[in-house]
Scaffold this motif. Structure first.
Motif, PDB file in Angstrom:
ATOM      1  N   GLU A 104       0.871  -1.185   0.000  1.00 63.96           N
ATOM      2  CA  GLU A 104       0.000   0.000   0.000  1.00 63.96           C
ATOM      3  C   GLU A 104       0.907   1.235   0.000  1.00 63.96           C
ATOM      4  OE1 GLU A 104      -1.595   2.620   0.411  1.00 63.96           O
ATOM      5  OE2 GLU A 104      -3.523   1.998  -0.338  1.00 63.96           O
ATOM      6  N   LYS A 105       1.122   1.810  -1.166  1.00 65.69           N
ATOM      7  CA  LYS A 105       2.115   2.877  -1.308  1.00 65.69           C
ATOM      8  C   LYS A 105       1.828   4.073  -0.414  1.00 65.69           C
ATOM      9  CE  LYS A 105       4.731   0.891  -4.351  1.00 65.69           C
ATOM     10  NZ  LYS A 105       6.087   0.447  -3.986  1.00 65.69           N
ATOM     11  N   ASP A 106       0.546   4.366  -0.166  1.00 63.73           N
ATOM     12  CA  ASP A 106       0.233   5.513   0.678  1.00 63.73           C
ATOM     13  C   ASP A 106       0.783   5.325   2.082  1.00 63.73           C
ATOM     14  OD1 ASP A 106      -1.036   7.125  -1.155  1.00 63.73           O
ATOM     15  OD2 ASP A 106      -2.984   6.167  -0.870  1.00 63.73           O
ATOM     16  N   ILE A 107       0.768   4.096   2.585  1.00 60.95           N
ATOM     17  CA  ILE A 107       1.303   3.854   3.927  1.00 60.95           C
ATOM     18  C   ILE A 107       2.806   4.089   3.938  1.00 60.95           C
ATOM     19  CG2 ILE A 107       1.833   2.015   5.567  1.00 60.95           C
ATOM     20  CD1 ILE A 107      -0.889   1.057   5.412  1.00 60.95           C
ATOM     21  N   VAL A 108       3.500   3.606   2.926  1.00 56.06           N
ATOM     22  CA  VAL A 108       4.948   3.806   2.861  1.00 56.06           C
ATOM     23  C   VAL A 108       5.271   5.292   2.867  1.00 56.06           C
ATOM     24  CG1 VAL A 108       7.021   3.448   1.494  1.00 56.06           C
ATOM     25  CG2 VAL A 108       5.342   1.614   1.678  1.00 56.06           C
ATOM     26  N   GLU A 109       4.558   6.065   2.062  1.00 56.73           N
ATOM     27  CA  GLU A 109       4.811   7.501   1.994  1.00 56.73           C
ATOM     28  C   GLU A 109       4.451   8.187   3.294  1.00 56.73           C
ATOM     29  OE1 GLU A 109       2.615   8.793  -1.380  1.00 56.73           O
ATOM     30  OE2 GLU A 109       3.813   7.645  -2.802  1.00 56.73           O
ATOM     31  N   GLY A 110       3.381   7.723   3.933  1.00 57.86           N
ATOM     32  CA  GLY A 110       2.931   8.389   5.143  1.00 57.86           C
ATOM     33  C   GLY A 110       3.728   8.034   6.369  1.00 57.86           C
ATOM     34  N   PHE A 111       4.238   6.801   6.445  1.00 60.76           N
ATOM     35  CA  PHE A 111       4.854   6.340   7.677  1.00 60.76           C
ATOM     36  C   PHE A 111       6.360   6.117   7.584  1.00 60.76           C
ATOM     37  CE2 PHE A 111       0.489   5.129   8.897  1.00 60.76           C
ATOM     38  CZ  PHE A 111       0.480   5.674  10.169  1.00 60.76           C
ATOM     39  N   ASP A 112       6.941   6.189   6.412  1.00 61.35           N
ATOM     40  CA  ASP A 112       8.350   5.836   6.267  1.00 61.35           C
ATOM     41  C   ASP A 112       9.267   6.573   7.241  1.00 61.35           C
ATOM     42  OD1 ASP A 112      10.387   4.282   4.815  1.00 61.35           O
ATOM     43  OD2 ASP A 112      11.087   6.254   4.179  1.00 61.35           O
ATOM     44  N   PRO A 113       9.103   7.887   7.478  1.00 57.62           N
ATOM     45  CA  PRO A 113      10.006   8.563   8.430  1.00 57.62           C
ATOM     46  C   PRO A 113       9.846   8.059   9.858  1.00 57.62           C
ATOM     47  CG  PRO A 113       8.839  10.143   7.042  1.00 57.62           C
ATOM     48  CD  PRO A 113       8.156   8.826   6.858  1.00 57.62           C
ATOM     49  N   GLU A 114       8.725   7.383  10.148  1.00 55.20           N
ATOM     50  CA  GLU A 114       8.437   6.972  11.513  1.00 55.20           C
ATOM     51  C   GLU A 114       8.857   5.544  11.802  1.00 55.20           C
ATOM     52  OE1 GLU A 114       4.312   7.576  12.213  1.00 55.20           O
ATOM     53  OE2 GLU A 114       4.313   9.651  11.570  1.00 55.20           O
ATOM     54  N   VAL A 115       9.240   4.784  10.786  1.00 54.28           N
ATOM     55  CA  VAL A 115       9.409   3.348  10.946  1.00 54.28           C
ATOM     56  C   VAL A 115      10.787   3.011  11.527  1.00 54.28           C
ATOM     57  CG1 VAL A 115       9.536   1.134   9.730  1.00 54.28           C
ATOM     58  CG2 VAL A 115       7.781   2.815   9.106  1.00 54.28           C
ATOM     59  N   ALA A 116      10.786   2.136  12.538  1.00 50.65           N
ATOM     60  CA  ALA A 116      12.013   1.519  13.036  1.00 50.65           C
ATOM     61  C   ALA A 116      12.146   0.148  12.376  1.00 50.65           C
ATOM     62  CB  ALA A 116      11.954   1.372  14.551  1.00 50.65           C
ATOM     63  N   TRP A 117      13.352  -0.176  11.917  1.00 50.45           N
ATOM     64  CA  TRP A 117      13.554  -1.395  11.146  1.00 50.45           C
ATOM     65  C   TRP A 117      14.426  -2.389  11.906  1.00 50.45           C
ATOM     66  CZ3 TRP A 117      10.755  -2.069   6.883  1.00 50.45           C
ATOM     67  CH2 TRP A 117      10.262  -0.939   6.215  1.00 50.45           C
ATOM     68  N   VAL A 118      14.077  -3.663  11.787  1.00 42.49           N
ATOM     69  CA  VAL A 118      14.908  -4.761  12.273  1.00 42.49           C
ATOM     70  C   VAL A 118      15.617  -5.354  11.062  1.00 42.49           C
ATOM     71  CG1 VAL A 118      14.933  -7.034  13.372  1.00 42.49           C
ATOM     72  CG2 VAL A 118      13.370  -5.257  14.203  1.00 42.49           C
ATOM     73  N   THR A 119      16.934  -5.378  11.118  1.00 46.38           N
ATOM     74  CA  THR A 119      17.722  -5.860   9.977  1.00 46.38           C
ATOM     75  C   THR A 119      18.479  -7.144  10.271  1.00 46.38           C
ATOM     76  OG1 THR A 119      19.604  -4.491  10.639  1.00 46.38           O
ATOM     77  CG2 THR A 119      18.015  -3.511   9.105  1.00 46.38           C
ATOM     78  N   HIS A 120      18.611  -7.507  11.547  1.00 48.98           N
ATOM     79  CA  HIS A 120      19.367  -8.701  11.912  1.00 48.98           C
ATOM     80  C   HIS A 120      18.570  -9.537  12.918  1.00 48.98           C
ATOM     81  CE1 HIS A 120      22.615  -6.344  10.163  1.00 48.98           C
ATOM     82  NE2 HIS A 120      23.370  -7.443  10.147  1.00 48.98           N
ATOM     83  N   GLY A 121      18.713 -10.828  12.782  1.00 52.32           N
ATOM     84  CA  GLY A 121      18.228 -11.769  13.780  1.00 52.32           C
ATOM     85  C   GLY A 121      19.423 -12.494  14.362  1.00 52.32           C
ATOM     86  N   GLY A 122      19.748 -12.175  15.612  1.00 53.31           N
ATOM     87  CA  GLY A 122      21.005 -12.683  16.151  1.00 53.31           C
ATOM     88  C   GLY A 122      22.166 -12.062  15.392  1.00 53.31           C
ATOM     89  N   HIS A 123      23.064 -12.884  14.858  1.00 48.85           N
ATOM     90  CA  HIS A 123      24.211 -12.373  14.103  1.00 48.85           C
ATOM     91  C   HIS A 123      23.974 -12.363  12.597  1.00 48.85           C
ATOM     92  CE1 HIS A 123      26.650 -12.255  17.689  1.00 48.85           C
ATOM     93  NE2 HIS A 123      26.360 -13.520  17.957  1.00 48.85           N
ATOM     94  N   GLU A 124      22.822 -12.885  12.171  1.00 49.21           N
ATOM     95  CA  GLU A 124      22.574 -13.016  10.739  1.00 49.21           C
ATOM     96  C   GLU A 124      21.707 -11.882  10.219  1.00 49.21           C
ATOM     97  OE1 GLU A 124      21.115 -16.807   9.615  1.00 49.21           O
ATOM     98  OE2 GLU A 124      22.633 -17.938  10.733  1.00 49.21           O
TER      99      GLU A 124
END
Length: 497
Positions: free
Chosen positions: A92-112
């Protein structure tokens, strides 16, 4: 360790040192801390708070009040994951545009490193809608009404204030699917009605209700409706929002159903949410320079009984006070008998005032002798003497009276803080001098709001619903207060939390 022992061990000051009228922000933070509602999180976690038991008890009572309303109108609770795949947000592109500055991202699980980033939910449409799509097949599956009580994280929060604005906050978010627009719109308004009831019937705060201007509606929504509460410092709080989403989310996530003629149709969806910002509004509205003030509806302790004795009268006074407490407990009143002998009555009075207990009973040898109870109201210190007989029924009357006092005071504040303006300078001058709401004709152009917002950081917090707005339609000749083009709606400007 008891709550009282904890307060003693912390050497807690009972006095509020800041002024609500002149140092509102510092006063608010001091009340939250000294009334034992919350602490700030450890260093390195700016914008997060620790909710203490007394603060969480307020949320639990609000949650129970609202959850019962939801369930009485067909809503079922569910729970969805905290983490949302990035591909779901992108659906839903509108959500990405509306919330992207607010999003915290998880990029790793453990060491991977993860193959796909996971968002810590800023809201849950994009994780709930795909499963609604799986669960809806036929018109017989509609309406589908789901709600979850959860936390969300919005990382952009910088100027944080406990409960009002934190990076992580507690809320509920409801999501529904309907066969028709009318069904979805009725749902939207039902939830708005329930949010209004939370404020007016539970928190003793009157609200204005309407909708957000199109440029400020929820990303992807057709219409965002809102209840707005005015704080004593003249700022508005967005108290709760209910969104008619149209078919945009259903189209993005394939929420379709087979109707009675076996034709495939796209569902109409809604979402609606209320957060613990309501607790911030509660604290800010009713509390004073002595500390927290709570309506009896939400107060964890509604009545505190403080026995006052000398050594020779202690047994009689305590026996009498215990009997009063038992009567109140049997009647369902949330009562505390403060019989600590390590603290004098004056200290107890101050402590319970700081903690916002709505009604205090004082019982000494004179009350025992006369078969009476002395009653003090927290909001204004009003004192009266009542008969011991039928004390439970009398107590209910006093609790109702305290609620009425708090609501009347807040209502008087709201009514005195809605002013009209018919020019740009009047808007700027009125908000700059008085705060509150400024009601003004508006052409509907976001640029006119921006002109005011750039000058004094005030925005359009609400426009009335079309049926309630004299400027909606062609039978008027008013012009926009900012650009002087034809006005199409009434706008309420205010500074806001």
């Amino acid at each position: 360790m008891s709550e009282h022992d904890d307060a003693d061990s912390d050497a807690q000051e009972l006095g509020i040192t800041k002024s609500k009228e002149y140092e509102t922000g510092d006063w608010y933070a001091e009340v939250v801390r000294k009334a034992g509602l919350a602490n700030y999180a450890p260093d390195g976690m700016s914008g997060f708070i620790i909710t203490r038991p007394r603060g969480y008890a307020l949320w639990e009572r609000l949650q129970n009040f609202l959850d019962a309303k939801f369930k009485n109108t067909g809503v079922q609770n569910a729970y969805f994951p905290l983490l949302i795949p990035e591909s779901y947000l992108e659906a839903e592109k509108d959500i990405v545009e509306g919330f992207d500055p607010e999003v915290a991202w998880v990029t790793h699980g453990g060491h991977e490193e993860l193959e796909e980033r996971l968002a810590v939910r800023p809201t849950s449409e994009s994780i709930i809608a795909p499963y609604m799509s799986q669960w809806v097949r036929s018109h017989r599956d509609l309406p589908l009404r789901l709600n979850q009580w959860a936390s969300v994280v919005r990382w952009e929060a910088t100027d944080t204030k406990p409960f009002f604005r934190t990076k992580e906050f507690l809320w509920q978010e409801g999501h529904t699917a309907h066969a028709t627009r009318d069904g979805a719109w009725d749902e939207t308004m039902t939830r708005l009605d329930q949010y209004e009831s939370v404020y007016e019937d539970f928190l003793a705060i009157p609200v204005l209700r309407g909708q957000k201007p199109d440029h400020d509606k929820f990303p992807g929504a057709d219409t965002t409706t809102t209840v707005e509460a005015l704080m004593p410092d003249g700022k508005s709080v967005q108290g709760g929002t209910s969104h008619y989403l149209g078919t945009s989310f259903a189209e993005a996530f394939d929420i379709t159903f087979s109707d009675e003629d076996e034709a495939d149709r796209v569902a109409h969806t809604t979402s609606w949410g209320l957060s613990w910002r309501a607790l911030g509004a509660l604290i800010m509205t009713h509390s004073d320079d002595q500390g927290l003030v709570l309506p009896p509806t939400v107060a964890p302790t509604q009545v505190v009984i403080v026995p006052i004795w000398q050594e020779e009268t202690k047994d009689d006074v305590l026996e009498y006070a215990e009997g009063v407490a038992e009567d109140l407990e049997d009647a369902g009143v949330r009562v505390e008998l403060d019989d600590r002998d390590t603290r004098n009555p004056g200290f107890k009075f101050n402590e319970h005032e700081l903690n916002g207990v709505p009604v205090r009973f004082e019982i000494g040898p004179y009350e025992v002798e006369d078969d009476e109870v002395t009653v003090i109201h927290r909001p204004d210190g009003e004192e009266s003497t009542v008969d011991r007989e039928a004390i439970a029924e009398t107590t209910r009357d006093h609790l109702d009276e305290v609620y009425a006092k708090l609501y009347a005071r807040a209502e008087e504040n709201l009514e005195g803080e809605v002013r009209e303006a018919n020019s740009r300078n009047e808007i700027l001058g009125t908000i700059g001098q008085h705060g509150g709401y400024v009601k003004t004709p508006w052409c509907g152009d976001e640029a006119c709001e921006a002109e005011v917002k750039d000058q004094i950081a005030a925005e359009i917090v609400m426009v009335p619903f079309e049926d309630d707005d004299d400027l909606h339609g062609d039978d008027h000749d008013e012009t926009c207060a900012v650009c002087e083009e034809d006005a199409t709606r009434t706008a309420y400007f205010a500074k806001s939390y």
